[in-house]
Design a protein around this motif. Structure first.
Motif, short mmCIF file in Angstrom:
data_model
loop_
_atom_site.label_atom_id
_atom_site.label_comp_id
_atom_site.label_asym_id
_atom_site.label_seq_id
_atom_site.Cartn_x
_atom_site.Cartn_y
_atom_site.Cartn_z
N GLU A 37 0.84 -1.20 0.00
CA GLU A 37 0.00 0.00 0.00
C GLU A 37 0.87 1.26 0.00
O GLU A 37 0.55 2.24 -0.67
N THR A 38 1.97 1.22 0.75
CA THR A 38 2.85 2.39 0.80
C THR A 38 3.85 2.41 -0.36
O THR A 38 4.39 3.47 -0.67
N HIS A 39 4.08 1.26 -1.00
CA HIS A 39 5.01 1.16 -2.13
C HIS A 39 4.38 0.30 -3.24
O HIS A 39 4.81 -0.83 -3.49
N PRO A 40 3.36 0.83 -3.91
CA PRO A 40 2.65 0.05 -4.92
C PRO A 40 3.53 -0.39 -6.09
O PRO A 40 3.21 -1.37 -6.77
N SER A 41 4.66 0.26 -6.30
CA SER A 41 5.56 -0.14 -7.39
C SER A 41 6.18 -1.52 -7.15
O SER A 41 6.70 -2.14 -8.08
N LEU A 42 6.08 -2.03 -5.93
CA LEU A 42 6.60 -3.37 -5.64
C LEU A 42 5.69 -4.49 -6.12
O LEU A 42 6.15 -5.59 -6.39
N GLU A 43 4.41 -4.21 -6.23
CA GLU A 43 3.45 -5.27 -6.54
C GLU A 43 3.80 -6.07 -7.80
O GLU A 43 3.84 -7.30 -7.75
N PRO A 44 4.08 -5.45 -8.94
CA PRO A 44 4.41 -6.27 -10.12
C PRO A 44 5.76 -6.98 -9.99
O PRO A 44 6.03 -7.93 -10.72
N GLU A 45 6.58 -6.54 -9.06
CA GLU A 45 7.89 -7.18 -8.85
C GLU A 45 7.78 -8.45 -8.00
O GLU A 45 8.67 -9.30 -8.06
N VAL A 46 6.71 -8.57 -7.21
CA VAL A 46 6.62 -9.68 -6.26
C VAL A 46 5.46 -10.65 -6.52
O VAL A 46 5.50 -11.79 -6.08
N PHE A 47 4.43 -10.19 -7.25
CA PHE A 47 3.26 -11.04 -7.50
C PHE A 47 3.13 -11.37 -8.98
O PHE A 47 3.35 -10.52 -9.84
N ASP A 48 2.69 -12.60 -9.26
CA ASP A 48 2.40 -12.98 -10.64
C ASP A 48 1.01 -12.47 -11.02
O ASP A 48 0.34 -11.81 -10.21
N GLU A 49 0.54 -12.80 -12.22
CA GLU A 49 -0.74 -12.30 -12.73
C GLU A 49 -1.92 -12.79 -11.89
O GLU A 49 -2.99 -12.17 -11.88
N GLU A 50 -1.75 -13.91 -11.18
CA GLU A 50 -2.83 -14.47 -10.37
C GLU A 50 -2.77 -14.00 -8.92
O GLU A 50 -3.57 -14.44 -8.09
N GLY A 51 -1.84 -13.11 -8.61
CA GLY A 51 -1.73 -12.58 -7.26
C GLY A 51 -0.97 -13.45 -6.28
O GLY A 51 -1.06 -13.27 -5.08
N HIS A 52 -0.18 -14.39 -6.80
CA HIS A 52 0.65 -15.25 -5.95
C HIS A 52 2.07 -14.71 -5.91
O HIS A 52 2.58 -14.20 -6.91
N LEU A 53 2.71 -14.86 -4.77
CA LEU A 53 4.09 -14.45 -4.63
C LEU A 53 4.94 -15.27 -5.59
O LEU A 53 4.83 -16.50 -5.64
N TYR A 54 5.77 -14.58 -6.39
CA TYR A 54 6.66 -15.29 -7.31
C TYR A 54 7.51 -16.28 -6.52
O TYR A 54 7.97 -15.98 -5.41
N ASP A 55 7.76 -17.45 -7.10
CA ASP A 55 8.59 -18.47 -6.46
C ASP A 55 10.01 -17.97 -6.19
O ASP A 55 10.64 -18.39 -5.23
N HIS A 56 10.50 -17.09 -7.05
CA HIS A 56 11.88 -16.63 -6.91
C HIS A 56 12.06 -15.50 -5.91
O HIS A 56 13.18 -15.14 -5.59
N VAL A 57 10.98 -14.95 -5.37
CA VAL A 57 11.07 -13.89 -4.36
C VAL A 57 11.16 -14.54 -2.99
O VAL A 57 10.38 -15.45 -2.67
N ARG A 58 12.10 -14.11 -2.18
CA ARG A 58 12.28 -14.64 -0.83
C ARG A 58 11.81 -13.62 0.19
O ARG A 58 12.20 -12.46 0.15
N LEU A 59 10.97 -14.08 1.07
CA LEU A 59 10.45 -13.26 2.15
C LEU A 59 10.89 -13.92 3.45
O LEU A 59 10.65 -15.11 3.65
N LEU A 60 11.57 -13.16 4.31
CA LEU A 60 12.07 -13.72 5.56
C LEU A 60 11.48 -12.99 6.76
O LEU A 60 11.32 -11.76 6.73
N VAL A 61 11.18 -13.75 7.79
CA VAL A 61 10.70 -13.22 9.06
C VAL A 61 11.73 -13.64 10.11
O VAL A 61 11.91 -14.83 10.35
N ASP A 62 12.40 -12.66 10.69
CA ASP A 62 13.48 -12.95 11.65
C ASP A 62 14.47 -13.96 11.09
O ASP A 62 14.91 -14.88 11.78
N GLY A 63 14.81 -13.81 9.81
CA GLY A 63 15.81 -14.64 9.17
C GLY A 63 15.36 -16.01 8.71
O GLY A 63 16.15 -16.78 8.19
#
Length: 92
Positions: A37-63
Motif C-alpha cells: 500500500e505504501t510502495h505500490p511499485s513493488l506489486e508487479p515485482e513480487v506477484f504474478d498475474e494471479e496474485g501469488h508471490l513469485y517463487d523466486h522472491v524470498r520473504l524472511l521473518v526474523d531470518g
C-alpha cells in the motif's frame, strides 16, 4: 513496522528500508499488504498475474522462511520482527 528491501526491490521502492504503518501484532499478510500500500511499485515485482508471490522472491521473518518454518501468511509479526524481501540472486 520496518521492512528491509534488497537489490531491484529496493530500487523499485526507492529505498532499502521501508517503514509501514501497522498497530501491534498483525499477520505477515497484513504487514505485506501495508508494504504494498505504501510502495505500490513493488506489486508487479513480487506477484504474478494471479496474485501469488513469485517463487523466486524470498520473504524472511526474523531470518527464516515463514512458508517453510512458520505459518505462512498467517505468521504473527510485530514492530520488533525483522522483515526482509529479496529478489532472485545469482552469483558468478
Amino acid at each position: 513496522m520496518q521492512w528491509r528491501l534488497f537489490a531491484t526491490l529496493a530500487e523499485a521502492a526507492g529505498e532499502a528500508e521501508a517503514a509501514v504503518p501497522t498497530e501491534g501484532e498483525v499477520t505477515l499478510r497484513e504487514a505485506f499488504d501495508a508494504l504494498l500500500e505504501t510502495h505500490p511499485s513493488l506489486e508487479p515485482e513480487v506477484f504474478d498475474e494471479e496474485g501469488h508471490l513469485y517463487d523466486h522472491v524470498r520473504l524472511l521473518v526474523d531470518g527464516s522462511d515463514p512458508f517453510a518454518t512458520g505459518e505462512g501468511w498467517d505468521t504473527t509479526v510485530d514492530g520488533d520482527t525483522e522483515l526482509a524481501l529479496f529478489p532472485p540472486v545469482s552469483g558468478g
